[in-house]
Design an enzyme around this catalytic site. Structure first.
Site, PDB file in Angstrom:
ATOM      1  N   LYS A  53      -4.016   4.026  -6.513  1.00 45.49           N
ATOM      2  CA  LYS A  53      -3.968   2.947  -7.513  1.00 45.49           C
ATOM      3  C   LYS A  53      -4.592   3.407  -8.835  1.00 45.49           C
ATOM      4  CE  LYS A  53      -3.773  -0.614  -3.996  1.00 45.49           C
ATOM      5  NZ  LYS A  53      -4.443  -1.612  -3.154  1.00 45.49           N
ATOM      6  N   GLN A  97     -10.114  -4.325  -2.210  1.00 50.08           N
ATOM      7  CA  GLN A  97      -9.280  -3.609  -1.241  1.00 50.08           C
ATOM      8  C   GLN A  97      -9.546  -4.155   0.169  1.00 50.08           C
ATOM      9  OE1 GLN A  97      -6.900  -1.217  -1.960  1.00 50.08           O
ATOM     10  NE2 GLN A  97      -6.374  -1.310   0.209  1.00 50.08           N
ATOM     11  N   ASP A 120      -3.873  -8.772  -7.650  1.00 50.73           N
ATOM     12  CA  ASP A 120      -3.117  -8.745  -6.397  1.00 50.73           C
ATOM     13  C   ASP A 120      -2.302 -10.017  -6.173  1.00 50.73           C
ATOM     14  OD1 ASP A 120      -3.063  -6.488  -4.868  1.00 50.73           O
ATOM     15  OD2 ASP A 120      -4.990  -6.861  -3.883  1.00 50.73           O
TER      16      ASP A 120
END
Ligand code: NDP
Length: 284
Positions: A53, A97, A120
């Protein structure tokens, strides 16, 4: 006849090139674009995902902010890290995460992220906006699937779509997006309790598998000519494989995503798209 291969890798490159010019335009207006990650513990797969990422972000000119906490971090420490990033003007978007180590509450950590920094698209506020058909950062994986379909000119309107899996991360938002007004697929949400799953799947013009069982969906689950999107990502002794038995399904499907190189790269590309959209919204 062999199916058309829908290359998420290629589509992700196209998305990144659009994001790169959007980031340059924002920077020219003096707007910072930054993506922060909060990673807790030593899970090797999570470390790899986070590293990718950051690499993607750097490739398109987005600043990376990398927060790592030890495996024995407390919930209070995780929340404090999120609060700190919420307060930083150079952080346009952030992700926690998942999964977090077992002693921590991942959902509470995601809820602590400001909805305006939710790269997200998993904050309950934003999932609620998705349910209401209102603009919001979209969950990265299903959003990546929609971008693949769009890129290849696949109009799902009027199609019967079967989504196998009902997690809040993939299956549920996927079904909402496909059934939204203007997209107009007729959606069946299947799961582990669905009777006659193979028969249900064979009714699909568009079959999306998000289960986590290597090679489960063989040719008996697929209508000839169907579009098959394999979200499954399973680490096996033979490497990374999807939920679909690619070797046999590619012979009968109309189009199919490979694993690797299908949905995975698109999930990361969607994260970049969301980050730029959040930076744009914050600056206007
Ligand atoms: P979850 O474990 O949260 O959900 C799995 C879903 O599959 C559940 O709804 C479950 O049903 C259903 N399921 C399990 N077994 C069966 C079965 N035998 N028949 C039918 N349905 C079944 O997983 P996620 O949604 O988080 O992830 C799914 C897969 O997608 C995984 O392989 C994951 O690694 C991958 N993934 C890939 C991403 C990418 O970027 N490519 C991103 C995110 C995930 P029930 O609800 O009844 O238990």
């Amino acid at each position: 006849m062999s199916a058309q291969i829908l290359s998420g890798k290629e589509v992700a490159e196209a998305v990144k090139s659009r994001v790169r010019s959007d980031v340059a335009a924002l920077k020219a207006r003096g707007v910072d674009v930054g993506l922060a990650t909060v990673l807790v513990g030593d899970d090797p797969a999570s470390h790899t995902y986070v590293r990718f990422k950051h690499r993607d972000a750097e490739e398109v000119g987005i600043t990376s902010i990398d927060v790592k906490l030890p495996a024995d971090a407390t919930q209070a420490q995780v929340l404090a890290a999120v609060d700190e990033l919420n307060a930083r003007p150079d952080v346009s978007g952030m992700i926690v995460q998942l999964p977090l180590p077992d002693h921590l509450d991942g959902e509470a950590a995601v809820e602590r992220v400001l909805p305006t920094k939710d790269a997200d698209g998993l904050h309950p506020f934003n999932l609620g906006r998705l349910l209401l058909d209102k603009p919001a950062p979209l969950p990265a994986t299903p959003s990546g699937v929609m971008t693949i379909l769009d890129h290849y000119g696949i109009d799902v309107s009027g199609m019967t779509a079967v989504v196998v899996g009902r997690s809040f991360l993939v299956g549920r938002p996927m079904a909402l997006m496909l059934g939204a007004k203007g997209v107009d697929a007729t959606v069946i949400q299947a799961h582990s309790r669905t009777p006659d799953l193979a028969e249900v799947c064979r009714s699909a013009d568009l079959l999306i598998t998000a289960v986590g069982r290597p090679g489960m969906f063989d040719a008996s689950y697929v209508k000839p000519g169907a579009i098959v999107i394999d979200v499954g990502t399973n680490r096996t002794d033979d490497g990374l494989v999807g939920d679909v038995a690619f070797g046999e399904v590619v012979e009968i499907a109309g189009a199919i995503t490979p694993v690797p190189g299908g949905v995975g790269p698109m999930t990361r590309a969607s994260l970049l798209t969301n980050t730029v959209a959040l930076a744009t919204a914050a600056s206007s």
